[in-house]
Scaffold this motif. Structure first.
Motif, short mmCIF file in Angstrom:
data_model
loop_
_atom_site.label_atom_id
_atom_site.label_comp_id
_atom_site.label_asym_id
_atom_site.label_seq_id
_atom_site.Cartn_x
_atom_site.Cartn_y
_atom_site.Cartn_z
N GLU A 1 6.88 8.29 1.75
CA GLU A 1 7.75 9.44 1.27
C GLU A 1 9.09 9.50 2.33
O GLU A 1 9.93 10.49 1.79
N PRO B 1 10.98 7.92 -3.50
CA PRO B 1 9.67 7.53 -4.51
C PRO B 1 8.80 6.64 -3.78
O PRO B 1 8.99 6.05 -3.00
N THR B 2 7.44 6.73 -4.41
CA THR B 2 6.48 5.85 -3.84
C THR B 2 6.13 4.60 -4.81
O THR B 2 4.86 3.94 -4.57
N ASP B 3 6.85 4.45 -5.96
CA ASP B 3 6.48 3.21 -6.56
C ASP B 3 7.03 1.78 -5.73
O ASP B 3 7.64 1.95 -4.51
N ASP B 4 6.49 0.83 -6.08
CA ASP B 4 6.34 -0.56 -5.34
C ASP B 4 7.94 -0.87 -5.07
O ASP B 4 8.36 -1.35 -3.86
N LYS B 5 8.92 -0.74 -5.87
CA LYS B 5 10.21 -1.17 -5.61
C LYS B 5 10.90 -0.26 -4.50
O LYS B 5 11.58 -0.76 -3.45
N SER B 6 10.65 1.00 -4.57
CA SER B 6 11.12 2.06 -3.64
C SER B 6 10.36 1.88 -2.11
O SER B 6 11.04 2.04 -1.37
N LYS B 7 9.09 1.52 -2.34
CA LYS B 7 8.56 1.47 -0.87
C LYS B 7 9.27 0.11 -0.36
O LYS B 7 9.38 0.19 0.99
#
Length: 169
Positions: free
Chosen positions: A4, A115-121
């Protein structure tokens, strides 16, 4: 591992006022970081001059040397001396604080609300964290030695994954 937010810190041997100028004016931020930076005052009509300090409520448009996209957002805080915060990557907050410590200034960059979705990670946490490591090093090189480390002459726009692989973009 928490995705985050992240924090990056660097000591730079410079004046506090010069470091604030590097983040808090269009001329300053384009001297070491961007190809172009445009700030529009809160009422939406006035474009800040190159040497004008940005203010809370200003909207910005940033353009890089090796990326055709642009970053737009809002200045959330700008106290004119040691703290600035922006919206960043549409969903994040980027906070810059600077503190004089003897002959150095400690710059702390904190990016949160990721955000913690895979793309944002991958693109925000990993990409921005790596990117800011380079850009803060570039800022130190610029202020302490008068050199820039970022690539401005070789066009990397058509190189797949350039923003995640090249260390100086």
């Amino acid at each position: 591992m928490a995705f985050e937010s992240f924090t990056k810190k660097i000591y730079i041997k410079t004046a506090l006022e010069k470091l604030y100028w590097c983040w808090g004016t269009p001329q300053g931020i384009t001297s070491w970081f961007l190809r172009d930076a445009r700030y529009t005052a809160q009422e939406g009509q006035t474009v800040r001059g190159a040497s004008d300090k940005i203010e809370a409520g200003d909207h910005y448009r940033w353009e890089w040397h090796n990326w055709d996209g642009e970053e737009t957002g809002e200045v959330l805080h700008a106290n004119g001396k040691d703290a600035i915060a922006f919206t960043f990557v549409n969903v994040c907050r980027l906070t810059i604080s600077i503190e004089k410590q003897d002959d150095y200034v400690l710059l702390t960059l904190h990016q949160d609300q990721i955000p913690t979705d895979d793309k944002s990670k991958l693109h925000i946490h990993y990409g921005c964290s790596n990117g800011w490591t380079f850009w803060l090093t570039n800022l130190k090189a610029y202020l302490e030695h008068g050199i820039l480390l970022n690539e401005t002459t070789i066009n990397l726009r058509n190189v797949p994954m350039a923003e995640l692989e090249f260390v100086n973009i």
